[in-house]
Write an enzyme that holds these catalytic residues in place. Structure first.
Site, PDB file in Angstrom:
ATOM      1  N   ALA A 160       0.852  -1.196   0.000  1.00  0.00           N
ATOM      2  CA  ALA A 160       0.000   0.000   0.000  1.00  0.00           C
ATOM      3  C   ALA A 160       0.886   1.242   0.000  1.00  0.00           C
ATOM      4  CB  ALA A 160      -0.926   0.004   1.219  1.00  0.00           C
ATOM      5  N   SER A 162       1.067   4.117  -3.184  1.00  0.00           N
ATOM      6  CA  SER A 162       0.173   5.130  -3.757  1.00  0.00           C
ATOM      7  C   SER A 162      -1.274   4.842  -3.380  1.00  0.00           C
ATOM      8  CB  SER A 162       0.281   5.121  -5.289  1.00  0.00           C
ATOM      9  OG  SER A 162       1.596   5.400  -5.679  1.00  0.00           O
ATOM     10  N   THR A 190      10.002   7.291   7.560  1.00  0.00           N
ATOM     11  CA  THR A 190      11.072   8.214   7.951  1.00  0.00           C
ATOM     12  C   THR A 190      11.128   8.224   9.483  1.00  0.00           C
ATOM     13  OG1 THR A 190      10.720   9.536   5.968  1.00  0.00           O
ATOM     14  CG2 THR A 190      11.835  10.635   7.793  1.00  0.00           C
ATOM     15  N   ARG A 289       1.770  19.200   1.581  1.00  0.00           N
ATOM     16  CA  ARG A 289       2.357  19.235   0.224  1.00  0.00           C
ATOM     17  C   ARG A 289       3.120  20.517  -0.110  1.00  0.00           C
ATOM     18  NH1 ARG A 289      -2.067  15.289  -2.441  1.00  0.00           N
ATOM     19  NH2 ARG A 289      -0.837  13.452  -1.961  1.00  0.00           N
ATOM     20  N   ILE A 384      26.397  21.209 -16.204  1.00  0.00           N
ATOM     21  CA  ILE A 384      27.185  22.449 -16.257  1.00  0.00           C
ATOM     22  C   ILE A 384      28.556  22.250 -15.600  1.00  0.00           C
ATOM     23  CG2 ILE A 384      27.276  24.840 -15.375  1.00  0.00           C
ATOM     24  CD1 ILE A 384      24.209  24.945 -15.973  1.00  0.00           C
ATOM     25  N   GLY A 386      30.122  19.453 -15.742  1.00  0.00           N
ATOM     26  CA  GLY A 386      30.846  18.456 -16.530  1.00  0.00           C
ATOM     27  C   GLY A 386      31.286  17.276 -15.668  1.00  0.00           C
ATOM     28  N   GLU A 410       5.232  11.301  -0.547  1.00  0.00           N
ATOM     29  CA  GLU A 410       4.070  12.200  -0.346  1.00  0.00           C
ATOM     30  C   GLU A 410       3.244  12.297  -1.631  1.00  0.00           C
ATOM     31  OE1 GLU A 410       3.535  15.022   2.221  1.00  0.00           O
ATOM     32  OE2 GLU A 410       5.140  14.457   3.566  1.00  0.00           O
ATOM     33  N   SER A 413       4.619  11.786  -8.714  1.00  0.00           N
ATOM     34  CA  SER A 413       4.187  12.780  -9.722  1.00  0.00           C
ATOM     35  C   SER A 413       2.931  12.301 -10.441  1.00  0.00           C
ATOM     36  CB  SER A 413       5.309  13.018 -10.740  1.00  0.00           C
ATOM     37  OG  SER A 413       6.321  13.795 -10.154  1.00  0.00           O
TER      38      SER A 413
HETATM   39  C1  LIG Z   1      12.936   7.969   1.379  1.00  0.00           C
HETATM   40  C2  LIG Z   1      11.494   7.651   1.577  1.00  0.00           C
HETATM   41  C3  LIG Z   1      10.843   8.136   2.698  1.00  0.00           C
HETATM   42  C4  LIG Z   1       9.491   7.859   2.901  1.00  0.00           C
HETATM   43  N1  LIG Z   1       8.890   8.285   4.052  1.00  0.00           N
HETATM   44  C5  LIG Z   1       7.623   7.868   4.326  1.00  0.00           C
HETATM   45  C6  LIG Z   1       7.039   8.156   5.591  1.00  0.00           C
HETATM   46  O1  LIG Z   1       7.637   8.806   6.444  1.00  0.00           O
HETATM   47  N2  LIG Z   1       5.805   7.679   5.855  1.00  0.00           N
HETATM   48  C7  LIG Z   1       5.111   6.939   4.927  1.00  0.00           C
HETATM   49  O2  LIG Z   1       3.989   6.545   5.221  1.00  0.00           O
HETATM   50  N3  LIG Z   1       5.634   6.654   3.713  1.00  0.00           N
HETATM   51  C8  LIG Z   1       6.874   7.089   3.397  1.00  0.00           C
HETATM   52  N4  LIG Z   1       7.447   6.770   2.179  1.00  0.00           N
HETATM   53  C9  LIG Z   1       6.684   5.991   1.206  1.00  0.00           C
HETATM   54  C10 LIG Z   1       6.256   6.800   0.005  1.00  0.00           C
HETATM   55  O3  LIG Z   1       5.238   7.683   0.371  1.00  0.00           O
HETATM   56  C11 LIG Z   1       5.835   5.806  -1.110  1.00  0.00           C
HETATM   57  O4  LIG Z   1       7.039   5.214  -1.596  1.00  0.00           O
HETATM   58  C12 LIG Z   1       5.084   6.482  -2.225  1.00  0.00           C
HETATM   59  O5  LIG Z   1       3.817   6.884  -1.797  1.00  0.00           O
HETATM   60  C13 LIG Z   1       4.913   5.586  -3.461  1.00  0.00           C
HETATM   61  O6  LIG Z   1       4.429   4.334  -3.109  1.00  0.00           O
HETATM   62  P1  LIG Z   1       5.187   3.017  -3.672  1.00  0.00           P
HETATM   63  O7  LIG Z   1       6.630   3.183  -3.385  1.00  0.00           O
HETATM   64  O8  LIG Z   1       4.517   1.833  -3.100  1.00  0.00           O
HETATM   65  O9  LIG Z   1       4.997   3.058  -5.231  1.00  0.00           O
HETATM   66  P2  LIG Z   1       3.759   2.448  -6.050  1.00  0.00           P
HETATM   67  O10 LIG Z   1       2.492   2.944  -5.491  1.00  0.00           O
HETATM   68  O11 LIG Z   1       3.941   0.976  -6.181  1.00  0.00           O
HETATM   69  O12 LIG Z   1       3.968   3.124  -7.470  1.00  0.00           O
HETATM   70  C14 LIG Z   1       4.885   2.608  -8.451  1.00  0.00           C
HETATM   71  C15 LIG Z   1       4.732   3.444  -9.720  1.00  0.00           C
HETATM   72  O13 LIG Z   1       3.404   3.289 -10.237  1.00  0.00           O
HETATM   73  C16 LIG Z   1       2.811   4.547 -10.398  1.00  0.00           C
HETATM   74  N5  LIG Z   1       1.369   4.471 -10.141  1.00  0.00           N
HETATM   75  C17 LIG Z   1       0.728   3.865  -9.110  1.00  0.00           C
HETATM   76  N6  LIG Z   1      -0.594   4.016  -9.217  1.00  0.00           N
HETATM   77  C18 LIG Z   1      -0.810   4.737 -10.333  1.00  0.00           C
HETATM   78  C19 LIG Z   1      -1.959   5.260 -10.966  1.00  0.00           C
HETATM   79  N7  LIG Z   1      -3.184   5.059 -10.486  1.00  0.00           N
HETATM   80  N8  LIG Z   1      -1.822   5.954 -12.122  1.00  0.00           N
HETATM   81  C20 LIG Z   1      -0.579   6.180 -12.632  1.00  0.00           C
HETATM   82  N9  LIG Z   1       0.538   5.732 -12.051  1.00  0.00           N
HETATM   83  C21 LIG Z   1       0.429   5.029 -10.926  1.00  0.00           C
HETATM   84  C22 LIG Z   1       3.502   5.436  -9.392  1.00  0.00           C
HETATM   85  O14 LIG Z   1       3.389   6.800  -9.715  1.00  0.00           O
HETATM   86  C23 LIG Z   1       4.927   4.940  -9.482  1.00  0.00           C
HETATM   87  O15 LIG Z   1       5.580   5.527 -10.571  1.00  0.00           O
HETATM   88  C24 LIG Z   1       8.781   7.077   1.946  1.00  0.00           C
HETATM   89  C25 LIG Z   1       9.447   6.597   0.816  1.00  0.00           C
HETATM   90  C26 LIG Z   1      10.785   6.857   0.631  1.00  0.00           C
HETATM   91  C27 LIG Z   1      11.473   6.278  -0.584  1.00  0.00           C
END
Ligand SMILES: Cc1cc2nc3c(=O)[nH]c(=O)nc-3n(C[C@H](O)[C@H](O)[C@H](O)COP(=O)(O)OP(=O)(O)OC[C@H]3O[C@@H](n4cnc5c(N)ncnc54)[C@H](O)[C@@H]3O)c2cc1C
Length: 430
Positions: A160, A162, A190, A289, A384, A386, A410, A413
């Site tokens: 879980a 996105s 984090t 955000r 820039i 290099g 958070e 994109s």
């Molecule tokens: C350094 C770091 C710190 C973090 N800190 C926290 C924290 O403090 N607390 C916390 O709760 N989480 C934290 N996270 C988690 C972060 O919020 C998630 O990694 C992020 O929300 C993306 O989820 P995922 O990695 O599971 O990617 P996924 O959801 O698996 O996405 C994979 C790809 O699929 C794309 N995608 C998914 N669904 C769709 C859609 N419907 N349409 C188009 N594209 C889609 C995404 O954009 C992405 O490119 C952290 C992550 C990192 C790397």
């Protein structure tokens, strides 16, 4: 031909008249100029970023450890404290929070996140907690300058990210003991596991999807709340990221943010098919955000400034490389994009602070733009510089690594574009 000086005088007179009329009505005038308090805070944070954060940046990036001594320094000057965060937040224009974040992350993003990571958990408590809960838990998130503490916000899970509706961590109420029992695995948190206070998003009713979520405070040293694997990262390496395991983790009933009565009311509305307020995790992300966008801006500005100075010094073919349009135009575009992103960040911050609804997902716009600008600007900065840009002897490669997370956490994109496109179209774009 019209006399332009007369026209100017008339325009100025009209402007003065309009301004004094709005002043008389008690309306603030539109201005993008920071007030003295905001400038003082900006300069104060900048001084810390320049004098303490920057000199430590390379070391803590290489060590990939939480920079406790730097956080302690921030606590000693009052920057890492709930009082400072409260002061930043209290500014009625909403601009102090992004301004302070931009300056700190201009110093270094890894250390910046080690200092600011706590605020996501604080935002959740502030946004969803009762006044008693805020008073009890928020100071504990920071500790004291002699004994600094951190906080973690745990929403994401292995399945879980996105899609927060996939959250499997469960919270079951034990009525006899007035306790909640949490079970599940959180990912990417984090400060996860090293935090004094963890705020955990859990499902109290899986059938309701994300509308069945609630936020819980896990008090210090609660049995059943353990750090899992620490994550080795591409960037932001001075900030600790880890899994958090919740194994029959029992917390008092009072740890449910907002209280049980409010939760029961909300769940009843959802079960009756009525509209409920947005989900627990989403509420926290929406509010934060613009601030996250400001952090990305800080990285972008640092890389741009470094590249500009370098281009004015470095000579090839008998002239400064900045004298080539290819380089100068790149720098012009970098500055342009940073300033454009800042305007979106400030607009969203102002709207959020003044209770204006994000009708067109302005919060998402600000984070999306600033994150993508930071990735692009830092990449251009490497170009820039290099060969030097590609080495660890120069800071822009670190800035580039650090920037990339701003198109991922958070809300990626893609998710920001989804939110914006849904807001502007009214369609449920997938
Ligand atoms: C350094 C770091 C710190 C973090 N800190 C926290 C924290 O403090 N607390 C916390 O709760 N989480 C934290 N996270 C988690 C972060 O919020 C998630 O990694 C992020 O929300 C993306 O989820 P995922 O990695 O599971 O990617 P996924 O959801 O698996 O996405 C994979 C790809 O699929 C794309 N995608 C998914 N669904 C769709 C859609 N419907 N349409 C188009 N594209 C889609 C995404 O954009 C992405 O490119 C952290 C992550 C990192 C790397």
């Amino acid at each position: 031909m019209a006399d332009s000086s007369v026209a100017d005088v008339d325009a100025n007179a009209l402007l003065d008249e309009a301004n004094s009329a709005s002043e008389a009505q008690g309306e603030p005038q539109f201005t993008l100029e920071l007030n003295q308090d905001q400038k003082d805070i900006r300069d104060w944070v900048h001084g810390f970023a320049e004098g303490v954060v920057r000199p430590a940046a390379e070391e803590w990036d290489e060590r990939e450890e939480t920079p406790w001594p730097v956080i302690q320094e921030a606590a000693k000057i009052g920057l890492y404290s709930f009082e400072a965060m409260g002061q930043f937040w209290a500014d009625p224009t909403g601009l102090t929070l992004p301004v302070a974040n931009e300056e700190l992350f201009w110093g270094d993003a890894g250390i910046g996140m080690a200092i600011m990571g706590t605020t996501l958990a604080v935002a959740a408590i502030f946004g969803q907690g009762t006044p008693e809960q805020m008073g009890e838990w928020i100071p504990q998130c920071f500790g004291s300058p002699e004994d600094v503490k951190l906080a973690a916000f745990c929403a994401s899970e292995p399945d879980a990210g996105s899609d927060v509706s996939g959250i499997r961590t469960s919270a079951k109420y034990d009525e006899a003991k007035d306790e909640w029992v949490l079970n599940g695995q959180k990912a990417w948190a984090t400060n996860g596991g090293i935090a004094e206070i963890h705020v955990v998003i859990a499902s109290v009713d899986r059938e309701l999807g994300s509308r069945g979520h609630a936020a819980f405070v896990i008090p210090p040293d609660t049995p059943g709340c353990e750090q899992g694997a620490k994550v080795k990262k591409h960037g932001l390496r001075a900030s600790h990221t880890a899994d958090v395991h919740l194994d029959d983790c029992r917390v008092p009933g009072s740890c449910l943010l907002g209280g049980k009565e409010k939760l029961d009311e909300r769940l009843a509305r959802v079960r009756e098919g009525k509209k409920a307020k947005s989900q627990a995790a989403m509420q926290t992300f929406e509010a934060s955000r613009p601030t996250v966008g400001a952090q990305a801006l800080g990285i972008a500005r640092a890389a741009y400034e470094y590249a500009l100075d370098y281009a004015k010094e470095r000579e090839q073919f008998g002239k400064k490389i900045v004298e080539n349009q290819a380089i100068a135009f790149d720098l012009a575009n970098m500055k342009l994009e940073i300033d454009a992103a800042r305007l979106l960040v400030w607009r969203a911050a102002w709207m959020g602070r003044n209770g204006h609804k994000f009708e067109n997902a302005e919060g998402s716009m600000s984070k999306l733009k600033a994150g993508e600008v930071a990735v692009w600007v830092t990449e251009r900065a490497i170009q820039i510089l290099g060969g030097n840009g590609y080495t660890r002897e120069f800071p822009v490669e670190r800035m580039h690594r650090d920037s990339k997370i701003y198109t991922i956490f958070e809300g990626t994109s893609e998710i920001q574009r989804l939110v914006i496109s849904r807001a502007i179209s009214g369609f449920h774009i997938r």
